[in-house]
Design a protein around this motif. Structure first.
Motif, mmCIF file in Angstrom:
data_model
loop_
_atom_site.group_PDB
_atom_site.id
_atom_site.type_symbol
_atom_site.label_atom_id
_atom_site.label_comp_id
_atom_site.label_asym_id
_atom_site.label_seq_id
_atom_site.Cartn_x
_atom_site.Cartn_y
_atom_site.Cartn_z
ATOM 1 N N PRO A 182 4.195 1.098 -16.404
ATOM 2 C CA PRO A 182 4.129 -0.367 -16.311
ATOM 3 C C PRO A 182 4.610 -0.874 -14.951
ATOM 4 O O PRO A 182 5.620 -0.407 -14.430
ATOM 5 N N GLY A 183 3.872 -1.818 -14.380
ATOM 6 C CA GLY A 183 4.238 -2.418 -13.110
ATOM 7 C C GLY A 183 3.979 -1.559 -11.892
ATOM 8 O O GLY A 183 4.325 -1.933 -10.764
ATOM 9 N N GLU A 184 3.340 -0.415 -12.082
ATOM 10 C CA GLU A 184 3.120 0.526 -10.983
ATOM 11 C C GLU A 184 1.859 0.178 -10.197
ATOM 12 O O GLU A 184 0.894 -0.356 -10.746
ATOM 13 N N MET A 185 1.891 0.456 -8.901
ATOM 14 C CA MET A 185 0.690 0.428 -8.068
ATOM 15 C C MET A 185 0.245 1.884 -7.928
ATOM 16 O O MET A 185 0.865 2.674 -7.221
ATOM 17 N N PHE A 186 -0.828 2.229 -8.621
ATOM 18 C CA PHE A 186 -1.267 3.623 -8.705
ATOM 19 C C PHE A 186 -2.581 3.779 -7.959
ATOM 20 O O PHE A 186 -3.552 3.055 -8.222
ATOM 21 N N GLY A 187 -2.629 4.711 -7.028
ATOM 22 C CA GLY A 187 -3.817 4.928 -6.213
ATOM 23 C C GLY A 187 -4.584 6.164 -6.638
ATOM 24 O O GLY A 187 -3.996 7.207 -6.935
ATOM 25 N N LEU A 188 -5.897 6.041 -6.672
ATOM 26 C CA LEU A 188 -6.792 7.183 -6.915
ATOM 27 C C LEU A 188 -7.547 7.428 -5.621
ATOM 28 O O LEU A 188 -8.387 6.614 -5.218
ATOM 29 N N ILE A 189 -7.225 8.527 -4.952
ATOM 30 C CA ILE A 189 -7.722 8.788 -3.607
ATOM 31 C C ILE A 189 -8.707 9.949 -3.623
ATOM 32 O O ILE A 189 -8.414 11.014 -4.166
ATOM 33 N N MET A 230 -4.260 -0.397 -10.719
ATOM 34 C CA MET A 230 -4.883 0.875 -10.359
ATOM 35 C C MET A 230 -5.948 0.592 -9.326
ATOM 36 O O MET A 230 -6.847 -0.225 -9.553
ATOM 37 N N VAL A 231 -5.859 1.248 -8.171
ATOM 38 C CA VAL A 231 -6.818 1.011 -7.102
ATOM 39 C C VAL A 231 -7.326 2.338 -6.565
ATOM 40 O O VAL A 231 -6.551 3.255 -6.311
ATOM 41 N N SER A 232 -8.641 2.453 -6.428
ATOM 42 C CA SER A 232 -9.224 3.669 -5.857
ATOM 43 C C SER A 232 -9.705 3.384 -4.442
ATOM 44 O O SER A 232 -10.065 2.250 -4.112
ATOM 45 N N THR A 233 -9.686 4.394 -3.617
ATOM 46 C CA THR A 233 -10.123 4.234 -2.234
ATOM 47 C C THR A 233 -10.479 5.591 -1.639
ATOM 48 O O THR A 233 -9.983 6.629 -2.088
ATOM 49 N N GLU A 270 -4.690 4.080 3.299
ATOM 50 C CA GLU A 270 -4.275 3.076 2.325
ATOM 51 C C GLU A 270 -3.370 3.662 1.253
ATOM 52 O O GLU A 270 -2.703 2.922 0.522
ATOM 53 N N ALA A 271 -3.336 4.972 1.156
ATOM 54 C CA ALA A 271 -2.572 5.625 0.095
ATOM 55 C C ALA A 271 -1.084 5.313 0.180
ATOM 56 O O ALA A 271 -0.399 5.231 -0.841
ATOM 57 N N THR A 272 -0.562 5.110 1.382
ATOM 58 C CA THR A 272 0.871 4.875 1.547
ATOM 59 C C THR A 272 1.312 3.538 0.971
ATOM 60 O O THR A 272 2.507 3.298 0.812
ATOM 61 N N ARG A 273 0.360 2.660 0.626
ATOM 62 C CA ARG A 273 0.710 1.363 0.046
ATOM 63 C C ARG A 273 0.949 1.464 -1.468
ATOM 64 O O ARG A 273 1.344 0.495 -2.101
ATOM 65 N N ILE A 333 -1.301 12.087 4.554
ATOM 66 C CA ILE A 333 -2.039 12.335 3.317
ATOM 67 C C ILE A 333 -3.335 13.097 3.572
ATOM 68 O O ILE A 333 -3.709 14.000 2.825
ATOM 69 N N GLU A 334 -4.032 12.741 4.647
ATOM 70 C CA GLU A 334 -5.320 13.376 4.925
ATOM 71 C C GLU A 334 -5.175 14.870 5.150
ATOM 72 O O GLU A 334 -6.037 15.659 4.749
ATOM 73 N N ASP A 335 -4.079 15.294 5.804
ATOM 74 C CA ASP A 335 -3.849 16.720 6.024
ATOM 75 C C ASP A 335 -3.712 17.460 4.695
ATOM 76 O O ASP A 335 -4.279 18.551 4.523
ATOM 77 N N LEU A 336 -2.948 16.876 3.775
ATOM 78 C CA LEU A 336 -2.782 17.521 2.477
ATOM 79 C C LEU A 336 -4.104 17.573 1.736
ATOM 80 O O LEU A 336 -4.432 18.584 1.101
#
Length: 304
Positions: A29-36, A187-190, A195-198, A292-295
């Motif tokens: 709950p209340g999380e900003m979750f990214g799908l990269i 939940m935001v995908s990109t 943008e993942a660090t946000r 993030i891109e390196d990983l």
């Protein structure tokens, strides 16, 4: 704490194409979750499942305590969904689109205007302009306003910044950050790795599989230990030469430089000397900070 989103072993096929392969994760709950992930990774399929527009072949999806298949009618009024493609009515004006979506959810525009006011303020100056005549950034703001007009506890955003200029992208993420003050889970995908660090946490997805889930800091922890930048006047020749060195595990283009993933015992000075012997002049090698891109490159290459 009961998760807002709980995905367990979800598989989805389109004929012989497997779009999702045993996907599992949860969102607090209340999380900003990214799908990269890159195009074709399965992000949009997953969002359509969460938005109750598709049914999984196997596995289960629970959103806000409701099953996306059994409870789809009750769930649709509690989700704000912004698909990748602009899905509003281009011939309707800004005001007409907003009023239309408010009526669908049985609310008055004024009822939740405090929530969308910071987003809608720029659009309110020309309410009679057709949505199809708006710029990419303005279309994005209108779509977000329509997705929020019923004050949903969960907001699903599928690649909302695709095709939008850098300034509008940054503004959009600032808007998302402000929504968290209202207790909305996002939940935001990109496909934009920067943008993942946000996000609070990130799930990396490729070819329908979740590669890793963690905080941005947790994902890149340890990457700096064997990562170097490399540059030379002839970058292509440098790339080919580095890939032939026995103590270089990987090498790839990264912006204006190359990123070198070194094996244990890598010595930059010795590598520069060897490069000179191979005819590469003016090369430099220095420590790099992993991102993030390196990983993602590392995980996808290991997976494949």
């Amino acid at each position: 704490m009961t998760p807002v989103v709980d995905v367990r072993g979800v598989t989805k096929n389109y004929g012989t194409l497997r779009a999702l392969d045993g996907v599992s994760f949860s969102v607090a709950p209340g999380e900003m979750f990214g799908l990269i992930g890159p195009d074709g990774a399965g992000k949009s399929t997953l969002y359509r499942l969460l938005a109750t527009l598709l049914v999984p072949d196997t596995g289960s999806l629970t959103v806000l305590g409701l099953d996306t298949v059994k409870d789809y009618r009750a769930l649709r009024s509690r989700i704000g969904y912004m698909p990748e493609r602009f899905s509003l009515y281009p011939d309707l004006t800004i005001a007409e689109n907003l009023n239309f979506f408010a009526s669908i959810f049985g609310v008055d525009v004024k009822q939740n205007y405090d929530l969308i006011a910071p987003i809608f303020s720029q659009l309110a100056k020309f309410p009679d302009r057709p949505a199809g005549k708006l710029s990419g950034g303005m279309k994005q703001k209108l779509a977000l306003s329509c997705a929020l007009i019923h004050r949903p506890p969960l907001l699903l955003l599928d690649e909302p910044t695709t095709g939008v200029d850098a300034v509008s992208r940054n503004e959009f993420w600032d808007m998302l950050a402000s929504l968290r003050d209202y207790g909305i889970t996002i939940m935001v995908s990109t496909s934009y790795m920067d943008e993942a660090t946000r996000c609070d946490r990130i799930a990396m997805i490729d070819h329908g599989r979740i590669l890793r889930t963690d905080t941005p800091a947790g994902l890149v922890a340890g990457l700096d230990e064997n990562l170097y930048n490399a540059a030379a006047p002839d970058m292509f020749r440098l790339l080919e030469a580095l890939r032939r060195l026995p103590d270089v595990a990987d090498c790839y283009t990264f912006g204006a430089t190359l990123h070198v993933v070194a094996a244990p015992g890598f010595n930059p000075a010795a590598a520069l000397a060897r490069l000179k012997e191979m005819g590469v002049e003016g090369a430099t090698i220095y420590p790099a900070q992993g991102v993030i891109e390196d990983l993602f490159i590392k995980l996808t290459r290991n997976e494949r």
